[in-house]
Motif scaffolding. Structure first.
Motif, PDB file in Angstrom:
ATOM      1  N   ARG A 281       0.911   7.333 -11.421  1.00  0.00           N
ATOM      2  CA  ARG A 281       0.994   8.016 -10.122  1.00  0.00           C
ATOM      3  C   ARG A 281       1.398   7.075  -8.988  1.00  0.00           C
ATOM      4  O   ARG A 281       1.435   7.477  -7.831  1.00  0.00           O
ATOM      5  CB  ARG A 281      -0.351   8.663  -9.769  1.00  0.00           C
ATOM      6  N   ILE A 282       1.679   5.829  -9.318  1.00  0.00           N
ATOM      7  CA  ILE A 282       1.895   4.797  -8.305  1.00  0.00           C
ATOM      8  C   ILE A 282       3.313   4.244  -8.374  1.00  0.00           C
ATOM      9  O   ILE A 282       3.856   4.021  -9.454  1.00  0.00           O
ATOM     10  CB  ILE A 282       0.884   3.647  -8.499  1.00  0.00           C
ATOM     11  N   SER A 283       3.895   4.003  -7.195  1.00  0.00           N
ATOM     12  CA  SER A 283       5.112   3.200  -7.099  1.00  0.00           C
ATOM     13  C   SER A 283       4.916   2.197  -5.978  1.00  0.00           C
ATOM     14  O   SER A 283       4.132   2.431  -5.050  1.00  0.00           O
ATOM     15  CB  SER A 283       6.345   4.066  -6.858  1.00  0.00           C
ATOM     16  N   MET A 284       5.621   1.074  -6.062  1.00  0.00           N
ATOM     17  CA  MET A 284       5.451   0.000  -5.092  1.00  0.00           C
ATOM     18  C   MET A 284       6.805  -0.516  -4.621  1.00  0.00           C
ATOM     19  O   MET A 284       7.765  -0.559  -5.398  1.00  0.00           O
ATOM     20  CB  MET A 284       4.643  -1.151  -5.698  1.00  0.00           C
TER      21      MET A 284
ATOM     22  N   VAL B 288       1.385   8.137  -5.069  1.00  0.00           N
ATOM     23  CA  VAL B 288       1.099   7.217  -3.964  1.00  0.00           C
ATOM     24  C   VAL B 288       2.152   6.114  -3.984  1.00  0.00           C
ATOM     25  O   VAL B 288       2.520   5.599  -5.044  1.00  0.00           O
ATOM     26  CB  VAL B 288      -0.332   6.636  -4.054  1.00  0.00           C
ATOM     27  N   LEU B 289       2.641   5.776  -2.793  1.00  0.00           N
ATOM     28  CA  LEU B 289       3.657   4.739  -2.637  1.00  0.00           C
ATOM     29  C   LEU B 289       3.085   3.618  -1.790  1.00  0.00           C
ATOM     30  O   LEU B 289       2.664   3.840  -0.655  1.00  0.00           O
ATOM     31  CB  LEU B 289       4.901   5.320  -1.956  1.00  0.00           C
ATOM     32  N   GLY B 290       3.069   2.397  -2.339  1.00  0.00           N
ATOM     33  CA  GLY B 290       2.538   1.241  -1.628  1.00  0.00           C
ATOM     34  C   GLY B 290       3.641   0.289  -1.216  1.00  0.00           C
ATOM     35  O   GLY B 290       4.594   0.062  -1.980  1.00  0.00           O
ATOM     36  N   ILE B 291       3.517  -0.272  -0.024  1.00  0.00           N
ATOM     37  CA  ILE B 291       4.492  -1.239   0.492  1.00  0.00           C
ATOM     38  C   ILE B 291       3.755  -2.512   0.881  1.00  0.00           C
ATOM     39  O   ILE B 291       2.731  -2.461   1.572  1.00  0.00           O
ATOM     40  CB  ILE B 291       5.243  -0.691   1.733  1.00  0.00           C
ATOM     41  N   ASP B 292       4.266  -3.650   0.464  1.00  0.00           N
ATOM     42  CA  ASP B 292       3.657  -4.918   0.856  1.00  0.00           C
ATOM     43  C   ASP B 292       4.729  -5.995   0.907  1.00  0.00           C
ATOM     44  O   ASP B 292       5.639  -6.018   0.061  1.00  0.00           O
ATOM     45  CB  ASP B 292       2.554  -5.330  -0.131  1.00  0.00           C
ATOM     46  N   ILE B 293       4.631  -6.883   1.870  1.00  0.00           N
ATOM     47  CA  ILE B 293       5.615  -7.944   2.027  1.00  0.00           C
ATOM     48  C   ILE B 293       5.544  -8.957   0.892  1.00  0.00           C
ATOM     49  O   ILE B 293       6.527  -9.638   0.581  1.00  0.00           O
ATOM     50  CB  ILE B 293       5.434  -8.642   3.396  1.00  0.00           C
ATOM     51  N   ASP B 294       4.389  -9.036   0.226  1.00  0.00           N
ATOM     52  CA  ASP B 294       4.208  -9.994  -0.874  1.00  0.00           C
ATOM     53  C   ASP B 294       3.255  -9.398  -1.904  1.00  0.00           C
ATOM     54  O   ASP B 294       2.032  -9.441  -1.724  1.00  0.00           O
ATOM     55  CB  ASP B 294       3.661 -11.319  -0.332  1.00  0.00           C
ATOM     56  N   ILE B 295       3.803  -8.839  -2.963  1.00  0.00           N
ATOM     57  CA  ILE B 295       2.971  -8.316  -4.048  1.00  0.00           C
ATOM     58  C   ILE B 295       2.783  -9.452  -5.036  1.00  0.00           C
ATOM     59  O   ILE B 295       3.708  -9.819  -5.777  1.00  0.00           O
ATOM     60  CB  ILE B 295       3.622  -7.098  -4.732  1.00  0.00           C
TER      61      ILE B 295
END
Length: 228
Positions: free
Chosen positions: A107-110, A84-91
């Motif tokens: 299993r995660i990348s951001m 799963v790939l997550g995108i956020d303007i402010d992590i």
């Protein structure tokens, strides 16, 4: 009152007390309604995605949820390397630390940055290269223009028979003024973006069966199935 009307009343009444903030998934706040969580579990099992793309990370509960579903798929014979790939303007730093410390982080990348920044879009498209099954979830800025731009950027990555799920379309069905501190409202929100975008994208249809089963959902008309 029938069950559909009762569901609408509950949904409207649940906004002010922030009902969706009551829930977590494997230790991380997920900020979703239980019905949508169940619907996503069913989709992830049916689609067996190699990659799930999510815009909007917040506390990371949805990333952990998706990773856990991919872990279960793998345990049942699915792709052992699904991610799963997550995108956020402010992590936020504390959220990043908690996500990276989670047992399912493997299993995660951001990616940190605006989901509609061309450079970010290019990174996501690169990550999707060669994937046989891709599921997309859009849940960041809920303004009409932003969601429309996300649909243009990412919906095309959805593979045939998979889904692009647009969250918080229910804003259009609520009374005006329910979000006085936000830049979205009735008339300009994810659902208006979905309806505009679908006019020129016949390869997607709204899966009304999901809406009719859930009744209580933040994503009515937002479960978009790619059919061609």
């Amino acid at each position: 009152m029938n069950i559909s009307d009762a569901a609408k009343e509950f949904l409207t009444a649940s906004i002010a007390p922030k009902y969706s903030y009551n829930f977590s998934w494997l230790g991380r706040p997920i900020i979703q309604y239980p019905q949508d969580i169940v619907a996503m579990q069913q989709l992830i099992w049916a689609v067996q995605p190699d990659l799930i793309i999510e815009t909007g990370i917040a506390h990371g509960g949805s990333l952990i949820f998706s990773a856990s579903m991919l872990e279960l798929n793998a345990a049942c014979g699915g792709n052992p390397d699904a991610s799963v790939l997550g995108i956020d303007i402010d992590i936020r730093a504390h959220n990043r630390v908690a996500i990276e410390a989670h047992p399912l982080y493997r299993r995660i990348s951001m990616i940190e940055g605006s989901s509609i920044d061309p450079a970010i879009i290019a990174q996501v498209h690169k990550a999707a290269e060669g994937k046989k099954s891709v599921l997309v979830c859009l849940d960041s800025n809920h303004t009409h223009d932003h969601v429309l731009a996300e649909l243009e950027a990412y919906a095309g990555l959805t593979t045939v028979s998979s889904y692009c799920v647009v969250f918080d379309t229910m804003i259009e069905d609520l009374p005006a003024g329910m979000y006085p501190d936000r830049p979205w409202d009735k008339g300009a929100n994810p659902k208006t973006a979905v309806h505009q975008w679908l006019k020129s994208h016949p390869e997607f249809v709204i899966d009304k069966d999901i809406d009719e089963k859930l009744l209580i959902s933040v994503a009515p008309d937002g479960y978009l199935k790619r059919i061609s």
